[in-house]
Design an enzyme around this catalytic site. Structure first.
Site, PDB file in Angstrom:
ATOM      1  CG  ASN A 136      -1.946   1.119   1.187  1.00 44.96           C
ATOM      2  OD1 ASN A 136      -1.877   2.009   0.347  1.00 44.96           O
ATOM      3  ND2 ASN A 136      -2.902   1.073   2.095  1.00 44.96           N
ATOM      4  CG  ASN A 141      -5.199   4.554  -3.747  1.00 46.06           C
ATOM      5  OD1 ASN A 141      -4.989   3.802  -2.807  1.00 46.06           O
ATOM      6  ND2 ASN A 141      -4.349   4.686  -4.756  1.00 46.06           N
ATOM      7  CG  ASP A 142      -5.924   2.618   1.719  1.00 43.83           C
ATOM      8  OD1 ASP A 142      -5.204   2.474   0.709  1.00 43.83           O
ATOM      9  OD2 ASP A 142      -5.485   2.642   2.874  1.00 43.83           O
ATOM     10  N   GLY A 162      -5.966  -2.727   0.172  1.00 47.01           N
ATOM     11  CA  GLY A 162      -5.382  -1.399   0.015  1.00 47.01           C
ATOM     12  C   GLY A 162      -4.101  -1.325  -0.778  1.00 47.01           C
ATOM     13  CG  ASP A 164      -1.480   1.770  -3.666  1.00 45.42           C
ATOM     14  OD1 ASP A 164      -0.247   1.574  -3.684  1.00 45.42           O
ATOM     15  OD2 ASP A 164      -2.041   2.462  -2.796  1.00 45.42           O
ATOM     16  CG  ASP A 329      -8.041 -14.802 -17.188  1.00 43.80           C
ATOM     17  OD1 ASP A 329      -7.384 -15.438 -16.355  1.00 43.80           O
ATOM     18  OD2 ASP A 329      -9.289 -14.738 -17.175  1.00 43.80           O
ATOM     19  CD  GLU A 358      -5.512 -18.981 -16.695  1.00 48.01           C
ATOM     20  OE1 GLU A 358      -5.566 -19.401 -15.524  1.00 48.01           O
ATOM     21  OE2 GLU A 358      -6.416 -18.302 -17.210  1.00 48.01           O
TER      22      GLU A 358
END
Length: 614
Positions: A136, A141-142, A162, A164, A329, A358
């Site tokens: 964090n 921006n949490d 949290g 980032d 993905d 993947e």
């Protein structure tokens, strides 16, 4: 008077029904000098289809205005001249011959800096992390008001913690020191879902970094900082599905924007149905068109507007930020013909871009089926350079944990690698020991430190592009039941953490031993031409010892790897390896730094020796 009031009421209703509103245009800007002259703009806004559209800019032609089922959409087909200049111009929306509003569209100069998009190869060592769980770096921006999930709870594996992008930026030097050359984050774009969307695979806005991670500008800055440090960046993208919170799912352009079923139908997860010559049409359809889970609608990649939207979004991010590679993905769940065409279009724009899909499937042939070159008689070329090589991962697990037999133990890994003839180029496969969807490697080997070192040595010397999951270097552990258990926070990434394992003083002796082991091999790999570009030659295991070489035409610097997965020390007679050892007489142990003659080699129990031959 009553008639007049009735007239006003009807007029007000009419305005509400027919009023037009512009809410967004995507891509919000584009680039001059792209290989493909075609650009399709998605325009969204209430009753926007009732507008006429015009524009005027040298080198930009409005070819067609496409209306679809939903009147809240227009799709504008533009054609850009090869000589079009960067600049801005208004796109005008008209009603009754009068302009009701306009959007200022910008064409930016394409960034033609040499080696901006470098690609990811065997020269690299990838570090995979989940941004919410790594560090964090920006507490502001949490919690972001206006998003559906506002709970911040590090005590729960399901809520946001949290972490980032700034947190990652703050620790790029830690990764570089470790020997990492490439960073891969799970998707950073907005996932505005009610819960458990920290993983990033339920996108709700394709053109926006999740505000809990930062901003688009910060993401671009992160790539630039990584490049300045000599590191590369992989972006994780999802073709197959979106989140139910996506703005265009809740106001779809057309019913066939996603795959529709009479009732909710989940994919079977059976990749075999795509390749099975005996498979039923119904089974194949469920695999490809069924939803991954109820909260992830399956995009209809046969819809040409969906195709253009995805293509342009991925091109936009690469050009905007300068990304070096893409991880795709859930690759087997996508429409095969579309994905092949997608790969061609992206490589036309970015020849150096690396791509791997993947393929969480069982067996070498299943993996090879999805790779490029039509090497397994698929009938067409997927143009997919590489895959996530689960077969090698399974082979390494068996080599470390299994009991040796004709096809078991160390012989399983030998057999897997012997099937490399199924690939066009196996060196483009991404090999790993675990990731965010799997039990952690240290737990898989029952927290046996010798086995841990065996696996890491195999990972960093085997052919292919090695990838390590965050925290493996400090022996983070747990089993993926549920998967949140393998997605815990990196200790020290948050103010107030009791231990800071980003520094040596915060780690235990064993954790420092693990860190140093990985660091030694990873940094050696940075300078070993044999491991970066060399071929692989393996020998049939004998006396429970497995030997392979990484080598170049110049034998100097050849790397010899010897695996002893038994509980006993072994003596290795090197005479049978003469075709690779001829002219070489000295073997240097990369971990200990000790050198010895290349004759009989003592191989300790539960050890992978990495020897440089000179």
């Amino acid at each position: 008077m009553k008639k007049f009031l009735l007239f006003l009421l009807l007029a007000s209703v009419s305005l509400r029904i027919y009023a037009q509103k512009l809410e967004r245009i995507e891509p919000m800007f584009w680039f001059s000098g792209m290989h493909n002259p075609k650009l399709q703009l998605l325009v969204h806004g209430e009753n926007i289809a009732k507008s006429a559209v015009n524009l005027s800019y040298p080198g930009v032609q409005l070819v067609k205005v496409n209306k679809v089922e939903n009147p809240n959409y227009l799709f504008l087909d533009l054609k850009l001249s090869p000589t079009v200049k960067s600049g801005s111009f208004p796109i005008n929306f008209m009603s009754g011959g009068k302009k009701i509003f306009s959007y200022t569209y910008e064409l930016k100069d394409r960034n033609k800096s040499a080696n901006r998009i470098q690609g990811v190869t065997q020269k690299d060592f990838i570090y995979l992390l989940m941004p919410d769980r790594f560090s964090n770096g920006d507490k502001s921006n949490d919690v972001v008001q206006g998003l559906k999930e506002t709970a911040l709870n590090r005590d729960s594996m399901y809520y946001r913690h949290g972490g980032d992008i700034q947190g990652l930026i703050n620790h790029l030097d830690y990764l570089k020191d470790l020997g990492v050359t490439t960073v891969w984050m799970t998707p950073e774009i907005e996932n505005d879902m009610e819960k458990a969307s920290y993983h990033g695979y339920a996108v709700t806005d394709h053109y926006k970094i999740d505000p809990r991670y930062g901003t688009n500008d910060l993401y671009k800055k992160y790539v630039e900082i990584a490049h300045a440090k000599g590191m590369k960046v992989i972006k994780d993208i999802v073709h197959n599905h979106i989140g139910t919170g996506h703005w265009f799912f809740n106001d779809m352009p057309s019913r066939d924007w996603v795959h529709q079923w009479p009732k909710f139908t989940q994919t079977s997860y059976r990749d075999q149905t795509v390749m099975d010559t005996h498979a039923s049409v119904a089974d194949r359809k469920q695999m490809l068109d069924g939803w991954f889970v109820a909260s992830m609608p399956d995009l209809n990649q046969n819809n040409p507007f969906v195709q253009n939207y995805l293509n342009q979004n991925h091109i936009w991010w690469i050009e905007y930020a300068g990304i070096d590679g893409l991880r795709l993905d859930t690759y087997p769940y996508n429409e095969p013909a579309y994905m092949a065409d997608w790969a061609l279009k992206l490589k036309a724009e970015f020849p150096n871009l690396s791509i791997f899909g993947e393929t969480f499937v069982a067996g070498v042939a299943n993996q090879a089926y999805f790779t490029g070159g039509n090497t397994v008689n698929r009938g067409f070329d997927t143009h997919l350079p590489g895959i996530t090589d689960m077969a090698v991962k399974d082979g390494i697990y068996e080599a470390i944990n299994g009991k040796n037999g004709w096809v078991d133990g160390i012989n399983r890994l030998y057999d897997v690698v012997a099937h490399d003839f199924l690939y066009k180029d196996p060196t483009l496969n991404c090999i790993a020991l675990d990731n965010h969807d799997m039990s952690r490697f240290y737990s898989i080997v029952n927290e046996d430190f010798d086995k841990y070192k065996m696996g890491m040595a195999l990972l960093l010397t085997m052919r292919g592009i090695p990838q390590m999951y965050y925290g493996t270097e400090i022996l983070m552990k747990n089993f993926s039941n549920p998967d949140g258990l393998v997605r815990s926070d990196f200790p020290g990434g948050w103010d107030g953490d009791k231990k800071d394992k980003f520094i040596a003083d915060g780690r235990t002796n064993k954790e420092n031993d693990a860190f140093d082991f990985v660091k030694k091999l990873a940094n050696y790999r940075k300078n070993s031409l044999a491991l970066q570009n060399g071929k692989l030659m393996q020998f049939v295991p004998q006396d429970d010892l497995y030997v392979y070489f990484r080598y170049l035409p110049n034998p100097k610097g050849t790397v010899m790897v010897v695996v002893n997965n038994t509980d006993k020390e072994k003596n290795l007679n090197t005479n049978r390896f003469e075709e690779r050892t001829k002219g070489l007489s000295i073997a240097k142990n990369i971990i200990t730094g000790e050198s010895a003659g290349l004759t009989d080699i003592k191989v300790p129990a539960k050890t992978t020796l990495v020897l440089e031959l000179n």
